[in-house]
Design a protein around this motif. Sequence first.
Motif, short mmCIF file in Angstrom:
data_model
loop_
_atom_site.label_atom_id
_atom_site.label_comp_id
_atom_site.label_asym_id
_atom_site.label_seq_id
_atom_site.Cartn_x
_atom_site.Cartn_y
_atom_site.Cartn_z
N GLU A 218 61.74 -80.90 15.23
CA GLU A 218 61.76 -81.73 16.43
C GLU A 218 60.90 -81.16 17.55
O GLU A 218 60.68 -81.84 18.56
CB GLU A 218 63.20 -81.89 16.92
CG GLU A 218 64.08 -82.70 15.97
CD GLU A 218 65.47 -82.90 16.53
OE1 GLU A 218 65.67 -82.66 17.74
OE2 GLU A 218 66.36 -83.31 15.76
N LEU A 219 60.43 -79.94 17.40
CA LEU A 219 59.61 -79.34 18.45
C LEU A 219 58.24 -80.01 18.49
O LEU A 219 57.68 -80.38 17.47
CB LEU A 219 59.45 -77.84 18.21
CG LEU A 219 60.75 -77.01 18.25
CD1 LEU A 219 60.46 -75.56 17.89
CD2 LEU A 219 61.42 -77.11 19.61
N GLN A 220 57.71 -80.14 19.71
CA GLN A 220 56.42 -80.77 19.93
C GLN A 220 55.43 -79.76 20.50
O GLN A 220 55.83 -78.71 21.03
CB GLN A 220 56.56 -81.96 20.89
CG GLN A 220 57.58 -82.99 20.45
CD GLN A 220 57.17 -83.71 19.17
OE1 GLN A 220 55.98 -83.96 18.94
NE2 GLN A 220 58.15 -84.06 18.34
N ASP A 221 54.15 -80.08 20.41
CA ASP A 221 53.13 -79.16 20.94
C ASP A 221 53.35 -78.87 22.42
O ASP A 221 53.08 -77.77 22.89
CB ASP A 221 51.73 -79.74 20.71
CG ASP A 221 51.34 -79.72 19.24
OD1 ASP A 221 52.00 -79.00 18.46
OD2 ASP A 221 50.38 -80.41 18.87
N HIS A 222 53.86 -79.87 23.15
CA HIS A 222 54.05 -79.66 24.60
C HIS A 222 55.22 -78.71 24.90
O HIS A 222 55.42 -78.31 26.05
CB HIS A 222 54.22 -80.99 25.34
CG HIS A 222 55.43 -81.79 24.90
ND1 HIS A 222 56.71 -81.44 25.23
CD2 HIS A 222 55.53 -82.92 24.16
CE1 HIS A 222 57.56 -82.32 24.73
NE2 HIS A 222 56.87 -83.22 24.07
N ASP A 223 56.00 -78.34 23.87
CA ASP A 223 57.07 -77.36 24.06
C ASP A 223 56.55 -75.93 24.06
O ASP A 223 57.27 -75.00 24.45
CB ASP A 223 58.12 -77.49 22.95
CG ASP A 223 58.90 -78.80 23.03
OD1 ASP A 223 59.28 -79.19 24.14
OD2 ASP A 223 59.11 -79.42 21.97
N ARG A 238 57.50 -72.30 12.91
CA ARG A 238 57.20 -73.18 11.77
C ARG A 238 57.04 -72.39 10.47
O ARG A 238 57.47 -72.85 9.41
CB ARG A 238 55.95 -74.00 12.08
CG ARG A 238 56.22 -75.10 13.11
CD ARG A 238 54.95 -75.75 13.62
NE ARG A 238 55.27 -76.87 14.50
CZ ARG A 238 54.38 -77.46 15.31
NH1 ARG A 238 53.11 -77.03 15.34
NH2 ARG A 238 54.75 -78.47 16.08
N LYS A 239 56.44 -71.22 10.56
CA LYS A 239 56.28 -70.39 9.35
C LYS A 239 57.64 -69.92 8.84
O LYS A 239 57.93 -69.99 7.63
CB LYS A 239 55.39 -69.19 9.64
CG LYS A 239 55.13 -68.33 8.39
CD LYS A 239 54.24 -67.14 8.70
CE LYS A 239 53.84 -66.40 7.43
NZ LYS A 239 55.00 -66.03 6.58
#
Length: 282
Positions: A218-223, A238-239
């Motif tokens: 659910e995490l986004q680049d803007h986080d 993510r890894k």
Amino acid sequence: MIPDFDPKKTRRAVRRGVLRTALTSALALAVVAVMLIGGLRLLQTRGDREERMEKVLGTALQIAKPAYHLDIEPCCDVGPLSMSLRVSAQPIRAIGAFNVGGGSTYEVRQNFFGRVEELPWAQLGNTDLTTMLANVGGTLQRRENIRKVLARLPQDMNALAVVELAQPMADQAFRDFLVQAGTGAERVAYEVRTGSVPITWDFLEETALSGFRAWVGELQDHDEPNLRRFDLDLARLRKAAKDGLAYAFVTDENVADLRKLIEDPRVRTVRLADLAFDLERP
């Protein structure tokens, strides 16, 4: 007939007019201020900002401070220029540890633009458990020395420990290991980051890894800017979620069980973080 000019009445009339104008202006400004503040509050809570603040920032704080039990209060305290999240924190101790004490409440605040600007870093300092987690993958104590330490302790004493695995394990293999070893896990380290706190996740629920993966998904680049305030970043998260490998785990067991664990060839080492001393023990 035009009345005679009365300077006093004229001055009083002028003063009343000025006062009415001032009051009217002040009232108008107050109404505008209330509307502006209300509008800013609405902007602060637009979309799912409150839900994401609780989910992203509250969880990131728990990963950044794995040596604490965190209780996140319902979000959020909303002001015109910021939102804050209240979090109760208590250091994790061995079950039955003396003088555990109650938790304290702290604040995580983000500004109008959604950027974290206040964290309880100074209040949530490192504990022995933090140190033991940061030592995963580091210098290895001789197994004989660990045996000697455990041998000096009463076998029924509860101990909080970080158990480092000899080889990282996939989720099912890790679960099988826990059953076979007759032990439990409170928190699992999904990476090795010697010298710093690794990424950990609560293992008290059956879906530990899937829960971690769902959160990362659910995490986004803007986080990213906010995550960096917690010493985290999307690439690492993510890894760790993709690999899903358990490198170490936090457990609260009695000393007798830890003596068995240190003999298991699948265990690299056991690092003691806390002991539950019984002051009434003869």
